[in-house]
Design a protein around this motif. Structure first.
Motif, PDB file in Angstrom:
ATOM      1  N   TYR A 184       0.868  -1.179   0.000  1.00 20.73           N
ATOM      2  CA  TYR A 184       0.000   0.000   0.000  1.00 20.73           C
ATOM      3  C   TYR A 184       0.904   1.229   0.000  1.00 20.73           C
ATOM      4  O   TYR A 184       1.784   1.366   0.854  1.00 20.73           O
ATOM      5  CB  TYR A 184      -0.929   0.018   1.211  1.00 20.73           C
ATOM      6  CG  TYR A 184      -1.729   1.299   1.307  1.00 20.73           C
ATOM      7  CD1 TYR A 184      -2.766   1.557   0.418  1.00 20.73           C
ATOM      8  CD2 TYR A 184      -1.425   2.273   2.255  1.00 20.73           C
ATOM      9  CE1 TYR A 184      -3.490   2.750   0.469  1.00 20.73           C
ATOM     10  CE2 TYR A 184      -2.137   3.459   2.321  1.00 20.73           C
ATOM     11  CZ  TYR A 184      -3.168   3.695   1.428  1.00 20.73           C
ATOM     12  OH  TYR A 184      -3.865   4.872   1.478  1.00 20.73           O
ATOM     13  N   TYR A 185       0.685   2.108  -0.965  1.00 20.00           N
ATOM     14  CA  TYR A 185       1.492   3.307  -1.139  1.00 20.00           C
ATOM     15  C   TYR A 185       0.602   4.533  -0.969  1.00 20.00           C
ATOM     16  O   TYR A 185      -0.519   4.572  -1.501  1.00 20.00           O
ATOM     17  CB  TYR A 185       2.121   3.338  -2.536  1.00 20.00           C
ATOM     18  CG  TYR A 185       2.999   2.151  -2.814  1.00 20.00           C
ATOM     19  CD1 TYR A 185       4.368   2.200  -2.581  1.00 20.00           C
ATOM     20  CD2 TYR A 185       2.450   0.957  -3.302  1.00 20.00           C
ATOM     21  CE1 TYR A 185       5.174   1.102  -2.823  1.00 20.00           C
ATOM     22  CE2 TYR A 185       3.249  -0.141  -3.542  1.00 20.00           C
ATOM     23  CZ  TYR A 185       4.608  -0.074  -3.303  1.00 20.00           C
ATOM     24  OH  TYR A 185       5.396  -1.172  -3.543  1.00 20.00           O
ATOM     25  N   GLU A 186       1.113   5.525  -0.264  1.00 20.85           N
ATOM     26  CA  GLU A 186       0.302   6.709   0.010  1.00 20.85           C
ATOM     27  C   GLU A 186       1.170   7.965  -0.094  1.00 20.85           C
ATOM     28  O   GLU A 186       2.297   7.991   0.399  1.00 20.85           O
ATOM     29  CB  GLU A 186      -0.286   6.602   1.412  1.00 20.85           C
ATOM     30  CG  GLU A 186      -1.224   7.730   1.802  1.00 20.85           C
ATOM     31  CD  GLU A 186      -1.835   7.496   3.168  1.00 20.85           C
ATOM     32  OE1 GLU A 186      -2.802   6.717   3.242  1.00 20.85           O
ATOM     33  OE2 GLU A 186      -1.330   8.067   4.148  1.00 20.85           O
ATOM     34  N   VAL A 187       0.630   9.005  -0.734  1.00 20.01           N
ATOM     35  CA  VAL A 187       1.308  10.296  -0.800  1.00 20.01           C
ATOM     36  C   VAL A 187       0.338  11.389  -0.383  1.00 20.01           C
ATOM     37  O   VAL A 187      -0.881  11.281  -0.598  1.00 20.01           O
ATOM     38  CB  VAL A 187       1.862  10.606  -2.209  1.00 20.01           C
ATOM     39  CG1 VAL A 187       2.757   9.493  -2.703  1.00 20.01           C
ATOM     40  CG2 VAL A 187       0.756  10.879  -3.217  1.00 20.01           C
ATOM     41  N   LYS A 188       0.880  12.421   0.239  1.00 21.92           N
ATOM     42  CA  LYS A 188       0.111  13.632   0.483  1.00 21.92           C
ATOM     43  C   LYS A 188       0.679  14.674  -0.459  1.00 21.92           C
ATOM     44  O   LYS A 188       1.868  15.030  -0.365  1.00 21.92           O
ATOM     45  CB  LYS A 188       0.229  14.093   1.936  1.00 21.92           C
ATOM     46  CG  LYS A 188      -0.676  15.288   2.261  1.00 21.92           C
ATOM     47  CD  LYS A 188      -0.618  15.634   3.748  1.00 21.92           C
ATOM     48  CE  LYS A 188      -1.561  16.800   4.060  1.00 21.92           C
ATOM     49  NZ  LYS A 188      -1.499  17.154   5.514  1.00 21.92           N
ATOM     50  N   ALA A 189      -0.125  15.144  -1.391  1.00 23.12           N
ATOM     51  CA  ALA A 189       0.408  15.952  -2.485  1.00 23.12           C
ATOM     52  C   ALA A 189      -0.553  17.039  -2.922  1.00 23.12           C
ATOM     53  O   ALA A 189      -1.772  16.942  -2.731  1.00 23.12           O
ATOM     54  CB  ALA A 189       0.746  15.050  -3.681  1.00 23.12           C
ATOM     55  N   LYS A 190       0.038  18.060  -3.562  1.00 23.46           N
ATOM     56  CA  LYS A 190      -0.713  19.172  -4.128  1.00 23.46           C
ATOM     57  C   LYS A 190      -0.234  19.369  -5.569  1.00 23.46           C
ATOM     58  O   LYS A 190       0.931  19.715  -5.798  1.00 23.46           O
ATOM     59  CB  LYS A 190      -0.491  20.445  -3.312  1.00 23.46           C
ATOM     60  CG  LYS A 190      -1.261  21.664  -3.821  1.00 23.46           C
ATOM     61  CD  LYS A 190      -0.968  22.866  -2.927  1.00 23.46           C
ATOM     62  CE  LYS A 190      -1.700  24.114  -3.409  1.00 23.46           C
ATOM     63  NZ  LYS A 190      -1.394  25.286  -2.540  1.00 23.46           N
ATOM     64  N   PRO A 191      -1.103  19.156  -6.565  1.00 26.17           N
ATOM     65  CA  PRO A 191      -0.687  19.309  -7.961  1.00 26.17           C
ATOM     66  C   PRO A 191      -0.328  20.761  -8.289  1.00 26.17           C
ATOM     67  O   PRO A 191      -0.775  21.695  -7.627  1.00 26.17           O
ATOM     68  CB  PRO A 191      -1.926  18.874  -8.756  1.00 26.17           C
ATOM     69  CG  PRO A 191      -2.750  18.086  -7.796  1.00 26.17           C
ATOM     70  CD  PRO A 191      -2.488  18.677  -6.448  1.00 26.17           C
TER      71      PRO A 191
END
Length: 225
Positions: free
Chosen positions: A78-85
């Motif tokens: 399980y892979y998770e990112v917190k991101a803003k394009p």
């Protein structure tokens, strides 16, 4: 496969800047200077600027963008990112590609977002590609779109991928937004972040929107015992 981006710069024991197999989607050329770490975040920036002459001869012109990938490959987990394009028509992307198994080339696109591309501001684009297998050389893909109730480039959100032997699931802020049977995606791949110009899909970014930056607060990965 996890990084909180808390240091003064990119951890080069975990990451390789650029891609040895790909210099970027024309006209934008990947540039190492566009990958930075500051304020506890990874930043990938797109700029309007001249590219070196040797790359102009290859069709790159007037734009630079950014890419990096993990030094090691991985698969189920399980892979998770917190991101803003980025707030432009440049792409903000999180994906997996390039196995070392002979005869295979597959890809998992967790997201490809055109944050300010007209008509794409709310579209969370996901895709699975098969470029070749030992038995087949035909490229085919399984795409999907989830339409967010918010404008994606306005804020950070949490995006997840659950990759297992039987199924691939996509998450936004902890909610499953797509499920796909895993028919081909079993080989370990590099984890990749990049930004590209997508002239035939998102259209070219407006120059007044550049430079623009795709930021990642963390990437975390888990595997089952």
């Amino acid at each position: 496969m996890s990084d909180e981006f808390q240091g003064d710069g990119l951890d080069d024991t975990k990451w390789t800047v650029g891609m040895y197999w790909w210099k970027g989607r024309k006209p934008a050329l990947f540039s190492e200077k566009n990958v930075t770490v500051s304020d506890g975040k990874l930043h990938l920036t797109m700029r309007k600027e001249k590219v070196p002459e040797q790359f102009e001869k290859l069709g790159y012109k007037n734009y630079t963008s950014a890419a990096l990938h993990t030094r090691v490959r991985s698969s189920y987990g399980y892979y998770e990112v917190k991101a803003k394009p980025m707030n432009s028509a440049g792409s903000s992307s999180f994906w997996f590609q390039v196995e070392e198994t002979p005869g295979w080339l597959t890809e998992i696109d967790v997201f490809e977002i055109g944050g300010k591309a007209k008509g794409f501001e709310h579209k969370y684009n996901m895709c699975l590609h098969v470029f070749r297998t030992p038995k087949e050389k035909k490229h085919w893909s399984v795409g999907g779109v989830w339409v967010a109730p918010w404008r994606l480039a306005d804020d950070y959100h949490i995006y997840g991928l659950e990759w297992n032997k039987g199924e691939i699931r996509y998450y936004v802020d902890g909610v499953v937004v797509r499920k796909v049977e895993n028919t081909h995606w079993h080989q370990p791949l590099y984890l990749i972040f990049d930004s590209e110009t997508m002239p035939k899909w998102f259209g070219m970014p407006d120059d007044e929107d550049l430079p623009s930056t795709f930021s990642v607060e963390y990437v975390r990965a888990w595997k089952k015992k």
